[in-house]
Design a protein around this motif. Structure first.
Motif, PDB file in Angstrom:
ATOM      1  N   THR A  33       0.860  -1.054  -0.109  1.00  0.00           N
ATOM      2  CA  THR A  33      -0.073  -0.086   0.028  1.00  0.00           C
ATOM      3  C   THR A  33       0.902   1.339   0.055  1.00  0.00           C
ATOM      4  OG1 THR A  33      -1.819  -1.129   1.441  1.00  0.00           O
ATOM      5  CG2 THR A  33      -1.955   1.273   1.400  1.00  0.00           C
ATOM      6  N   GLU A  34       1.847   1.170   0.860  1.00  0.00           N
ATOM      7  CA  GLU A  34       2.871   2.368   0.754  1.00  0.00           C
ATOM      8  C   GLU A  34       3.587   2.757  -0.259  1.00  0.00           C
ATOM      9  OE1 GLU A  34       7.168   3.471   3.183  1.00  0.00           O
ATOM     10  OE2 GLU A  34       5.740   1.926   4.101  1.00  0.00           O
ATOM     11  N   ILE A  35       3.958   1.579  -1.215  1.00  0.00           N
ATOM     12  CA  ILE A  35       4.740   1.730  -2.400  1.00  0.00           C
ATOM     13  C   ILE A  35       3.564   2.348  -3.383  1.00  0.00           C
ATOM     14  CG2 ILE A  35       5.581   0.545  -4.407  1.00  0.00           C
ATOM     15  CD1 ILE A  35       6.696  -1.494  -2.334  1.00  0.00           C
ATOM     16  N   ALA A  36       2.383   1.823  -3.565  1.00  0.00           N
ATOM     17  CA  ALA A  36       1.368   2.391  -4.406  1.00  0.00           C
ATOM     18  C   ALA A  36       1.220   3.909  -4.334  1.00  0.00           C
ATOM     19  CB  ALA A  36       0.284   1.594  -4.603  1.00  0.00           C
ATOM     20  N   LEU A  37       0.671   4.245  -2.986  1.00  0.00           N
ATOM     21  CA  LEU A  37       0.486   5.520  -2.601  1.00  0.00           C
ATOM     22  C   LEU A  37       1.618   6.504  -2.797  1.00  0.00           C
ATOM     23  CD1 LEU A  37      -1.516   4.884   0.876  1.00  0.00           C
ATOM     24  CD2 LEU A  37      -2.435   5.623  -1.241  1.00  0.00           C
ATOM     25  N   LYS A  38       2.633   5.912  -2.557  1.00  0.00           N
ATOM     26  CA  LYS A  38       3.880   6.802  -2.750  1.00  0.00           C
ATOM     27  C   LYS A  38       4.206   7.044  -4.169  1.00  0.00           C
ATOM     28  CE  LYS A  38       8.984   7.225  -1.982  1.00  0.00           C
ATOM     29  NZ  LYS A  38      10.328   6.854  -1.316  1.00  0.00           N
ATOM     30  N   ASP A  39       3.821   6.170  -5.129  1.00  0.00           N
ATOM     31  CA  ASP A  39       4.040   6.406  -6.436  1.00  0.00           C
ATOM     32  C   ASP A  39       2.792   7.501  -7.025  1.00  0.00           C
ATOM     33  OD1 ASP A  39       5.303   5.326  -9.188  1.00  0.00           O
ATOM     34  OD2 ASP A  39       3.183   5.091  -9.630  1.00  0.00           O
ATOM     35  N   ALA A  40       1.627   7.246  -6.357  1.00  0.00           N
ATOM     36  CA  ALA A  40       0.657   8.300  -6.956  1.00  0.00           C
ATOM     37  C   ALA A  40       0.875   9.559  -6.398  1.00  0.00           C
ATOM     38  CB  ALA A  40      -0.603   7.684  -6.617  1.00  0.00           C
ATOM     39  N   GLY A  41       1.555   9.854  -5.359  1.00  0.00           N
ATOM     40  CA  GLY A  41       1.976  10.912  -4.687  1.00  0.00           C
ATOM     41  C   GLY A  41       0.924  11.343  -3.616  1.00  0.00           C
ATOM     42  N   PHE A  42       0.352  10.484  -3.122  1.00  0.00           N
ATOM     43  CA  PHE A  42      -0.846  10.521  -1.841  1.00  0.00           C
ATOM     44  C   PHE A  42      -0.194   9.947  -0.699  1.00  0.00           C
ATOM     45  CE2 PHE A  42      -3.410  10.381  -5.620  1.00  0.00           C
ATOM     46  CZ  PHE A  42      -3.956  11.877  -5.612  1.00  0.00           C
ATOM     47  N   SER A  43      -0.843  10.387   0.610  1.00  0.00           N
ATOM     48  CA  SER A  43      -0.836   9.709   1.800  1.00  0.00           C
ATOM     49  C   SER A  43      -1.908   8.835   2.050  1.00  0.00           C
ATOM     50  CB  SER A  43      -0.618  10.464   2.981  1.00  0.00           C
ATOM     51  OG  SER A  43      -1.355  11.565   3.057  1.00  0.00           O
ATOM     52  N   ALA A  80       4.682  -8.967  -4.723  1.00  0.00           N
ATOM     53  CA  ALA A  80       5.031  -9.320  -3.276  1.00  0.00           C
ATOM     54  C   ALA A  80       6.104  -9.537  -2.690  1.00  0.00           C
ATOM     55  CB  ALA A  80       3.773 -10.360  -3.107  1.00  0.00           C
ATOM     56  N   SER A  81       7.127 -10.113  -3.644  1.00  0.00           N
ATOM     57  CA  SER A  81       8.416 -10.616  -3.302  1.00  0.00           C
ATOM     58  C   SER A  81       9.491  -9.617  -2.886  1.00  0.00           C
ATOM     59  CB  SER A  81       8.873 -11.551  -4.409  1.00  0.00           C
ATOM     60  OG  SER A  81       9.095 -10.854  -5.573  1.00  0.00           O
ATOM     61  N   ASN A  82       9.427  -8.522  -3.638  1.00  0.00           N
ATOM     62  CA  ASN A  82      10.458  -7.380  -3.617  1.00  0.00           C
ATOM     63  C   ASN A  82       9.785  -5.948  -3.894  1.00  0.00           C
ATOM     64  OD1 ASN A  82       9.626  -7.299  -6.272  1.00  0.00           O
ATOM     65  ND2 ASN A  82      11.758  -7.944  -7.115  1.00  0.00           N
ATOM     66  N   GLY A  83       8.470  -6.093  -4.082  1.00  0.00           N
ATOM     67  CA  GLY A  83       7.516  -4.448  -4.094  1.00  0.00           C
ATOM     68  C   GLY A  83       7.684  -3.833  -5.447  1.00  0.00           C
ATOM     69  N   ASP A  84       8.370  -4.547  -6.361  1.00  0.00           N
ATOM     70  CA  ASP A  84       8.287  -3.905  -7.909  1.00  0.00           C
ATOM     71  C   ASP A  84       6.782  -3.524  -8.205  1.00  0.00           C
ATOM     72  OD1 ASP A  84      10.607  -3.936  -7.981  1.00  0.00           O
ATOM     73  OD2 ASP A  84      10.798  -5.967  -9.203  1.00  0.00           O
ATOM     74  N   ILE A  85       6.455  -2.457  -8.966  1.00  0.00           N
ATOM     75  CA  ILE A  85       5.310  -2.078  -9.514  1.00  0.00           C
ATOM     76  C   ILE A  85       5.236  -2.865 -10.964  1.00  0.00           C
ATOM     77  CG2 ILE A  85       3.664  -0.276 -10.388  1.00  0.00           C
ATOM     78  CD1 ILE A  85       5.174   1.688  -8.263  1.00  0.00           C
ATOM     79  N   LEU A  86       4.285  -3.745 -10.998  1.00  0.00           N
ATOM     80  CA  LEU A  86       3.998  -4.440 -12.239  1.00  0.00           C
ATOM     81  C   LEU A  86       2.941  -3.581 -13.210  1.00  0.00           C
ATOM     82  CD1 LEU A  86       3.636  -8.071 -10.858  1.00  0.00           C
ATOM     83  CD2 LEU A  86       5.588  -7.115 -11.612  1.00  0.00           C
ATOM     84  N   SER A  87       2.236  -2.909 -12.554  1.00  0.00           N
ATOM     85  CA  SER A  87       1.316  -1.912 -13.433  1.00  0.00           C
ATOM     86  C   SER A  87       0.724  -1.139 -12.784  1.00  0.00           C
ATOM     87  CB  SER A  87       0.072  -2.993 -14.220  1.00  0.00           C
ATOM     88  OG  SER A  87      -0.562  -3.423 -13.205  1.00  0.00           O
ATOM     89  N   ALA A  88       0.495   0.093 -13.196  1.00  0.00           N
ATOM     90  CA  ALA A  88      -0.350   1.161 -12.524  1.00  0.00           C
ATOM     91  C   ALA A  88      -1.369   1.809 -13.526  1.00  0.00           C
ATOM     92  CB  ALA A  88       0.842   2.170 -12.122  1.00  0.00           C
ATOM     93  N   ASP A  89      -2.665   1.888 -13.393  1.00  0.00           N
ATOM     94  CA  ASP A  89      -3.661   2.290 -13.954  1.00  0.00           C
ATOM     95  C   ASP A  89      -4.411   3.335 -13.494  1.00  0.00           C
ATOM     96  OD1 ASP A  89      -3.106   0.407 -16.293  1.00  0.00           O
ATOM     97  OD2 ASP A  89      -4.288  -0.908 -15.312  1.00  0.00           O
ATOM     98  N   TYR A  90      -4.686   4.346 -13.962  1.00  0.00           N
ATOM     99  CA  TYR A  90      -5.610   5.379 -13.475  1.00  0.00           C
ATOM    100  C   TYR A  90      -6.538   6.126 -14.419  1.00  0.00           C
ATOM    101  CZ  TYR A  90      -1.976   8.439 -15.409  1.00  0.00           C
ATOM    102  OH  TYR A  90      -1.015   8.954 -16.126  1.00  0.00           O
ATOM    103  N   GLY A  91      -7.615   6.642 -14.082  1.00  0.00           N
ATOM    104  CA  GLY A  91      -8.605   7.244 -14.888  1.00  0.00           C
ATOM    105  C   GLY A  91      -9.641   7.984 -14.049  1.00  0.00           C
TER     106      GLY A  91
END
Length: 234
Positions: A33-43, A80-91
Motif C-alpha cells: 500500500t505504501e509503495i502504491a500511494l507513494k508512486d501516486a503522490g498521496f498519503s 509481493a516478493s520485492n515490491g516492484d510495480i508491475l502495473s499502474a492504471d488510473y482514470g
C-alpha cells in the motif's frame, strides 16, 4: 554416541535451511500500500475507497491496491516478493456523491465537452460526418464522439435520471440509507446509480468501500427497501 548426536543436529540444520529457502519472500500488505500511494503522490489520509487484496499471476504473488485520490481512480499491481510495480492504471472517477454531482465538481446534467475540446452545444458534425440540418444547437440531437447520445444522467452515460424516472426515492435519500449501514463511511466512499431492472422496476445500485471492506447494495427506488446487501472483507 557423540557422532550420532552430531549427525542428528546436522540433519535438523539442513532441513531448516531447505524449509527456509522454500518460503517465498513477501513484503506484506502495508508495504505494498505504501509503495502504491507513494508512486501516486498521496498519503493514506488523502485517499478514499482504499482496498488491498492478494492474488497470484503468472506464478507470482501480487498485491492489488486500489484507491481514489481527488477525482482519479488508481489501480496498482505490486510484486509481493520485492515490491516492484508491475502495473499502474488510473482514470477519472465517475463516482456520485449525495448531491448527485460528479466528484470532479461538475454536475452530471451539465453539458460536457466532447473529446475534441469543443462544447456539445455547438453545432458539430457527429461521428458519421452528418451535420444538423436545422442549424440548431447539437445539445438535443448530437451524438457524442463515442457514438452515443448525451443522456446527462448524473454523469453516468446511459443511466436514467431519477428526476425523469417515476420514482419516489431520490438518489440523495438512497445514498443516506446505504451510508447509514456503514458507520464512519462518507459520500466519498460511495458509488451509486439509478437502474431499471428487467422485472420492471427502478432500483439504486452501487457499492461502498471503507476500512478494507466492500459493501454492495441494491435499493428499491420507490419503497426504499434493500433488495440486496453484500459485505466482503478485502
Amino acid at each position: 554416541m557423540k557422532r550420532h548426536v552430531a549427525a542428528v543436529l546436522i540433519s535438523i540444520t539442513l532441513l531448516g535451511s531447505i524449509t527456509g529457502c522454500g518460503k517465498e519472500a513477501d513484503i506484506g500488505k502495508d508495504k505494498a500500500t505504501e509503495i502504491a500511494l507513494k508512486d501516486a503522490g498521496f498519503s493514506e489520509s488523502d485517499v478514499t475507497r482504499l482496498r488491498v487484496s492478494q492474488d497470484r499471476d503468472d506464478g507470482q504473488n501480487i498485491y492489488e491496491v486500489e484507491f481514489t485520490g481527488n477525482t482519479t481512480e488508481y489501480e496498482y499491481e505490486i510484486l509481493a516478493s520485492n515490491g516492484d510495480i508491475l502495473s499502474a492504471d488510473y482514470g477519472e472517477s465517475n463516482m456520485i456523491n449525495q448531491n448527485g454531482q460528479n466528484t470532479n465538481g461538475q454536475q452530471g446534467q451539465a453539458d460536457q465537452q466532447n473529446q475534441n475540446g469543443q462544447q456539445g452545444q455547438t453545432d458539430q458534425q457527429n461521428q458519421t460526418g452528418q451535420q444538423n440540418q436545422n442549424g440548431q444547437q447539437g445539445q438535443t440531437d448530437q451524438q457524442n464522439q463515442n457514438g452515443g447520445h448525451n443522456t446527462g444522467s448524473h454523469g453516468h452515460s446511459g443511466n436514467t435520471q431519477d428526476s425523469q424516472a417515476n420514482v419516489t426515492l431520490s438518489i440523495d435519500d438512497a445514498s443516506k440509507l446505504a451510508l447509514a449501514r456503514v458507520p464512519g463511511a462518507s459520500a466519498q466512499d460511495l458509488k451509486i446509480e439509478l437502474d431499471y431492472d428487467d422485472d420492471g422496476y427502478y432500483k439504486y445500485e452501487g457499492d461502498i468501500i471503507y476500512d478494507q471492506k466492500e459493501y454492495e447494495f441494491e435499493i428499491d427506488a420507490n419503497t426504499g427497501d434493500f433488495l440486496e446487501w453484500k459485505e466482503e472483507r478485502r
